[in-house]
Scaffold this active site. Structure first.
Site, mmCIF file in Angstrom:
data_model
loop_
_atom_site.group_PDB
_atom_site.id
_atom_site.type_symbol
_atom_site.label_atom_id
_atom_site.label_comp_id
_atom_site.label_asym_id
_atom_site.label_seq_id
_atom_site.Cartn_x
_atom_site.Cartn_y
_atom_site.Cartn_z
ATOM 1 N N GLY B 32 33.092 6.564 35.041
ATOM 2 C CA GLY B 32 34.242 6.761 36.192
ATOM 3 C C GLY B 32 35.407 5.527 35.606
ATOM 4 N N CYS B 241 36.111 38.867 44.114
ATOM 5 C CA CYS B 241 36.979 39.077 43.103
ATOM 6 C C CYS B 241 37.177 40.521 43.156
ATOM 7 C CB CYS B 241 36.236 38.478 41.809
ATOM 8 S SG CYS B 241 37.300 38.960 40.437
ATOM 9 N N CYS B 244 35.619 41.855 39.675
ATOM 10 C CA CYS B 244 34.232 41.989 39.392
ATOM 11 C C CYS B 244 33.303 41.758 40.563
ATOM 12 C CB CYS B 244 33.639 40.794 38.146
ATOM 13 S SG CYS B 244 33.821 39.304 39.028
ATOM 14 N N CYS B 266 39.045 36.559 39.822
ATOM 15 C CA CYS B 266 38.289 35.401 39.408
ATOM 16 C C CYS B 266 39.129 34.556 38.343
ATOM 17 C CB CYS B 266 37.421 35.771 38.417
ATOM 18 S SG CYS B 266 35.668 36.189 38.940
ATOM 19 N N CYS B 272 34.360 36.402 34.795
ATOM 20 C CA CYS B 272 34.807 37.856 35.232
ATOM 21 C C CYS B 272 34.267 38.859 34.297
ATOM 22 C CB CYS B 272 36.230 37.849 35.452
ATOM 23 S SG CYS B 272 36.724 39.168 36.635
#
Lengths: 258, 297, 235
Positions: B32, B241, B244, B266, B272
């Site tokens: 980080g 979606c 899909c 997606c 997808c």
């Protein structure tokens, strides 16, 4: 009054090269005591305030603070993390220009709440409740909580700055010309507010001002500075009613009577 | 390829790659933390992923398989050019399949499919400093990181709630890494934040213009900042979606006409397509219905 | 009971630096004591230093020489060289002062100004306000004025607020600087009665009264301040 000083200042000097900022200043400050430092521009009062509040490192001398754990700590030997923590919890600093002490682009509520969040408060509702309580105490309408200080008047900004400092219940507050640049009527209101808060919260304060009326109204004790040194100090009404030093007499006699 | 033989492998010279690798190692050692590095001029403008490209160039080996996505898609300009760039200068294998890739360079998304051990996700980062919003001074923000003074981050979230009634930050949502540094996950939607937590893959972040590299090593705690009474939440979508039928994935809005027609699909094109290949279908998929074998998922 | 106030060989002069450092001797060799329950009045022509003595006793004026001894909190304090915070503590619990003029604080009501010294000693607000109301009623201050800040009050009204504020506590020593100067006969009589009550409670009082009638009514002893004239001592 507590028998133990909150702040012990011994022989503090600050030089800027060969120029004197302040020289050999010593005093002790007890909890609940308000000390006014008066003098004209360039007298060293702001340098002294900067040294006391660790914004400047003194060239010599010792400043000790009585921590909440009961120990005295030499401020010069304190780590930066600890010093910064002290400054945003146990201390407050009220700048002459509120823009220096506020975040002008975040709301009044967040300005007040910042210190709480900095010490780990993670409950939005509680933070907001504290902020709103403090806005009320400094006489800012609670409906202004989501407004940015940019939209506030000078007096309101200064009151907001005070609330932002007091929210963590500090024991010591430094003020640099807190009423400078405000209209007289606004000044009176602010002074009265500060006076009440200092009294109710038992705050110790060091107030730098060139305004003797401010010193008279707010302080218990005062120090008069000239050319970097303290030339006279004592009980505020004693110094003002019976000034001894030529410069103090000049200062007192220069007050305009209305 | 012959005319490019004068280029070093993966474009950057070895000294530069070493320098960047050292920065990456340091970043991995301090999860980080933003490590400064000497960002180079790249043959593309800032904002086109120069930070990510330099990181990728420094870790890329001849046997790696590279995938590049932009907003989740493999077929956008940015993704296509970067993929082509590395094909040219490193001659590495490229793919659009998340599963097959060893290095995935991304802008704005983390693939839906969980990453696995051995994979590396490289983020392109525009502004690495999460505190920049409220504190313009770099000297001050570095001190704040050093001293773990992160109250300001919550000031930002407070402002959000005060203004909108809830935390309205939806991307670049700040996280705390391994309980120490607060980090900007780059402009990925906060939907993807939970995927960073305890990920099996190595996550590297490169900011070319700002000259910073930071990292989240595998199995690292990544916690989104929040308030007790306003806990962190990811976006939710009303419908699956349109192509899909996947639920619980990040969807992009696609405008279909000028009469308000739209669909949600997606954002992760590979995910997808993979689902469609397996026979999943959404309500708007243009395919003979008989081919659908809607599984009980 | 020990003598609450002993003044011993006190001298005071002013050096006027703005007037070429001219030194103005005010008083010298001021010595007297005040017993519990006694009211001592400082007498003599104006300009002789009566007010200066009172201000030294309260700590407003510094003292060049001598001692001002008070029994405070079971110990003896010399106010002439005490630390500022000791002076403040003595003022809070032992030493009261009624000045000629009220120093008005903006936005604080008359009632709260009167109640403040009691609150400073730890009395709860409600009780302090009730005591303040009693005193203001006794001094015939119209009730409509109580919630208002006294800035706009007449001289007599302000003075009554001031008197109530000075008399509300049970300080063992009370200094009175012409408390009846701008009062009518009726209210003067009230103040005389209040001073008598203080004496009965064992308070030591030092005062300046120009009104002979009041002076005769309250004084146990009159000290002629011209006795302390520095010129007399120099001679």
């Amino acid at each position: 009054m507590s028998a133990v000083p909150l702040l012990k200042v011994k022989d503090v000097s600050k030089f800027y090269g060969s120029r004197i900022g302040c020289r050999s200043v010593s005093f002790v400050l007890y909890p609940g005591e308000v000390l006014a430092v008066v003098g004209e521009s360039g007298s060293g009062k702001t340098t002294l305030l900067s040294c006391l509040s660790t914004r400047l490192m003194p060239s010599s001398g010792i400043i000790e603070y009585h921590m909440r754990d009961g120990q005295y700590r030499d401020l010069a030997h304190m780590g930066e993390a600890e010093r910064r923590f002290l400054m945003r919890t146990d201390w407050g600093f009220v700048h002459q220009n509120p823009a220096d002490g506020l975040r002008m682009t975040v709301s009044a509520g967040a300005n007040v709440g910042e210190r709480l969040m900095a010490v780990g408060d993670r409950h939005y509702g509680n933070i907001r409740a504290s902020a709103s309580d403090w806005l009320r105490r400094v006489e800012i309408g609670e409906d202004r909580i989501d407004d940015q200080p940019r939209t506030f008047s000078g007096g309101m900004r200064q009151r907001l700055q005070i609330a932002r400092n007091l929210v963590t219940s500090p024991r010591l507050v430094f003020m640099d010309e807190p009423t400078g640049g405000l209209d007289v009527s606004v000044q009176a209101r602010l002074l009265d507010l500060v006076r009440g808060l200092v009294h109710d919260l038992g705050l110790a304060a060091v107030i730098v001002t060139h305004d003797l009326a401010v010193a008279r109204l707010l302080s218990h004790r005062m120090m008069v500075m000239k050319d970097g040194t303290v030339i006279e100090q004592g009980l505020t009404d004693r110094v003002l009613d019976d000034p001894r030093e030529p410069y103090t007499q000049l200062l007192v006699s220069s007050i305009l009577q209305v | 390829m012959n005319d490019l033989a004068t280029y070093n492998f993966a474009y950057l010279d070895e000294q530069t790659k070493r320098m960047i690798r050292r920065a990456i190692l340091k970043a991995i050692a301090i999860p980080g933390y933003q490590v400064p590095f000497a960002s180079r001029e790249m043959p593309m403008p800032y904002g086109w992923g120069t930070g990510g490209v330099q990181v990728t160039a420094s870790i890329l080996g001849p046997n790696d398989v590279l995938k590049v996505i932009d907003q989740g898609a493999d077929d956008t300009t940015n993704a296509v050019s970067i993929r082509a760039f590395f094909q040219k200068v490193a001659n590495v294998a490229v793919t659009t399949k998340t599963k097959e890739a060893t290095i995935i360079q991304t802008r704005h998304r983390i693939p839906e499919e969980p990453l696995r051990d051995g994979q590396t996700l490289v983020y392109q980062v525009p502004i690495p400093e999460p505190l920049r919003f409220l504190e313009p001074r770099e000297t001050e923000t570095r001190k704040m990181h050093a001293l773990e003074e992160y109250g300001l981050m919550h000031v930002k979230l407070y402002e959000d709630i005060a203004r909108n009634g809830h935390i309205a930050t939806t991307y670049a949502y700040p996280v705390k890494v391994e309980g120490r540094y607060v980090m900007d996950p780059s402009p990925t939607p906060k939907f993807d934040n939970p995927k960073m937590h305890m990920s099996e893959a190595l996550q590297l972040f490169g900011a070319g213009r700002e000259k910073r590299i930071y990292a989240v090593p595998p199995h690292t705690e990544v916690v989104s900042l929040d308030f007790e009474d306003h806990p962190f939440e990811i976006q939710k979508f009303d419908k699956p979606c349109a192509l899909c039928g996947a639920a619980n994935v990040y969807l992009d809005e696609v405008v279909l006409d000028d009469k308000g027609g739209r669909m949600f699909v997606c954002s992760d094109t590979d995910h997808c397509e993979g689902r469609q290949a397996h026979g999943h279908a959404g309500p708007m998929l243009a395919r003979p219905r008989h081919q659908c074998k809607e599984p009980a998922e | 009971m020990a003598t609450p106030l002993v003044v011993s060989e006190v001298a005071k002069s002013f050096t006027m630096h703005l007037r070429d450092g001219v030194r103005l001797p005010v008083v010298a060799n001021v010595s007297f004591s005040v017993k519990a329950g006694e009211c001592v009045v400082l007498g003599g022509p104006s300009g002789v230093g009566k007010s200066s003595i009172l201000k030294m006793l309260y700590g407003n004026y510094g003292v060049d020489e001598g001692q001002i001894l008070m029994e405070h909190d079971g110990r003896l304090v010399n106010l002439a060289d005490a630390e500022p915070r000791t002076v403040l503590e003595v003022r809070r619990t032992t030493l009261g002062y009624v000045s000629q003029f009220l120093r008005v604080v903006p936005r604080v009501s008359a009632l709260d100004i009167v109640a403040e010294p009691l609150q400073a000693r730890g009395v709860v607000a409600q009780e302090a306000r009730e005591r303040a109301a009693q005193l203001l009623a006794k001094l015939n201050l119209p009730k409509e004025l109580w919630p208002l800040p006294p800035a706009t009050f007449s001289g007599g009204e302000q003075q009554r607020v001031n008197i109530a504020r000075g008399f509300i506590t049970d300080h063992r020593i009370l200094l009175l600087d012409e408390p009846t100067a701008s009062l009518d006969a009726k209210n003067r009589a009230v103040v005389v009665e209040m001073i008598a009550e203080k004496k009965a409670q064992g308070t030591a009082l030092v005062g300046i009264f120009h009104d002979e009638e009041v002076r005769d009514a309250v004084a146990d002893r009159i000290i002629d301040v011209s006795e302390f004239s520095p010129r007399r001592h120099a001679a």
